[in-house]
Write a protein that holds these residues in place. Structure first.
Motif, short mmCIF file in Angstrom:
data_model
loop_
_atom_site.label_atom_id
_atom_site.label_comp_id
_atom_site.label_asym_id
_atom_site.label_seq_id
_atom_site.Cartn_x
_atom_site.Cartn_y
_atom_site.Cartn_z
N ARG A 71 -8.72 24.48 1.13
CA ARG A 71 -8.03 23.25 0.73
C ARG A 71 -6.67 23.13 1.38
NH1 ARG A 71 -8.91 20.91 -5.05
NH2 ARG A 71 -10.93 21.78 -5.56
N GLY B 161 -2.98 22.46 -8.77
CA GLY B 161 -3.81 23.59 -8.31
C GLY B 161 -3.54 23.93 -6.86
N GLU B 162 -3.39 22.89 -6.04
CA GLU B 162 -3.11 23.12 -4.61
C GLU B 162 -1.73 23.73 -4.43
OE1 GLU B 162 -5.96 19.39 -3.26
OE2 GLU B 162 -3.79 19.13 -3.35
N LEU C 65 -3.14 24.55 -15.27
CA LEU C 65 -4.15 24.06 -14.34
C LEU C 65 -5.47 23.74 -15.05
CD1 LEU C 65 -3.65 26.48 -11.31
CD2 LEU C 65 -2.53 24.30 -11.78
N ILE D 208 -10.04 24.25 -11.48
CA ILE D 208 -9.11 24.77 -10.46
C ILE D 208 -8.81 26.24 -10.74
CG2 ILE D 208 -6.77 24.55 -9.52
CD1 ILE D 208 -8.59 22.30 -8.68
#
Ligand SMILES: Nc1ncnc2c1ncn2[C@@H]1O[C@H](COP(=O)(O)OP(=O)(O)OP(=O)(O)O)[C@@H](O)[C@H]1O
Ligand SMILES: [Mg+2]
Length: 234
Positions: free
Chosen positions: A124, A139-140, A166, A170
């Protein structure tokens, strides 16, 4: 690899950590669990050089690193992913990852190799490498925070509540990655309030209550101790 002995730390008059012993062998995933405010973050910050302990020692592969500044601790090989995923919002994913290399000796070739590894680990982030960190999902951003710590190629990775805030899906992705890191030989000390998650992935668990370690053992041993499980899960 990492050994904490009789570590005590305070915030002013608040005695947050009391004579904590932790042993994190090379290649292991060790979890430190306990409810709100028991001293987990203070312990992690004391290891990482963000908080000066009152007494006790922190050893990294036999070297006493107690009281070292956080920059020196990073250079020695310990990387902390602090509570609350601190990324630099106005910088891109790639720039955030590049920041880490300023904190540990590295050259261009090391950077490219480590950058490639981090992007392989977090597809990602690879997709979003040109995007601003502030535009990423929670989450990223957590993946980016972990990726940035990994950019220093640490001997020990400290993760302070990576699952906090989160969505469950995730958290699953993140913990699959943490498991992959463990399986490929990384040494990890994981702080989690989500005890179930910690018990599921770790080799060894330490349970903290009011600044002290009150139980430790393999996850199965901890699960078998009713009084500990009651304290953790009610
Ligand atoms: N900067 C600070 N100033 C004063 N007291 C503090 C400070 N940081 C933490 N404390 C206190 O120290 C104790 C331990 O806090 P710490 O953040 O280490 O716990 P924690 O286990 O990480 O909690 P959480 O699960 O909420 O993250 C708590 O009583 C907290 O209120
Ligand atoms: Mg905390």
């Amino acid at each position: 690899m990492l050994r904490v002995s009789r570590l005590s730390a305070a915030h002013g008059a608040v005695q947050a950590v009391r004579e904590v012993d932790l042993d994190v062998p090379k290649g292991s995933l060790v979890a430190l669990i306990g409810s709100n405010g028991v001293g987990k973050t203070t312990t992690m910050n004391s290891i990482a050089g963000l908080h000066r302990p009152a007494s006790g020692t922190v050893e990294l592969d036999g070297t006493d690193i107690t009281g070292w500044t956080c920059h020196k601790v990073v250079r020695a090989g310990v990387a902390l992913v602090a509570e609350g995923r601190r990324v630099a919002p106005p910088l891109t994913v790639e720039e955030n990852l590049g920041l880490a290399t300023y904190s540990r000796r590295s050259n261009k070739a090391d950077f490219r190799a480590q950058y490639g590894r981090v992007l392989d680990l977090f597809p990602r982030l690879a997709e979003r490498r040109g995007q601003l960190a502030g535009m990423l999902s929670g989450g990223e951003q957590q993946m980016l925070a972990v990726g940035r710590a990994l950019m220093t190629n640490p001997d020990v990775l400290l993760l302070d509540e990576p699952s906090m805030g989160l969505a469950p899906s995730i958290v699953d992705v993140l913990f699959e990655t943490i498991t992959t890191l463990h399986e490929t030989g990384s040494t990890i000390l994981l702080v989690e309030q989500n005890a179930e998650l910690a018990l599921a992935v770790s080799d060894q668990v330490y349970v903290m209550q009011r600044g002290r370690i009150v139980a430790s053992g393999e996850p199965e041993e901890i699960r078998g101790r009713d009084e500990v499980m009651t304290a953790l899960f009610g």
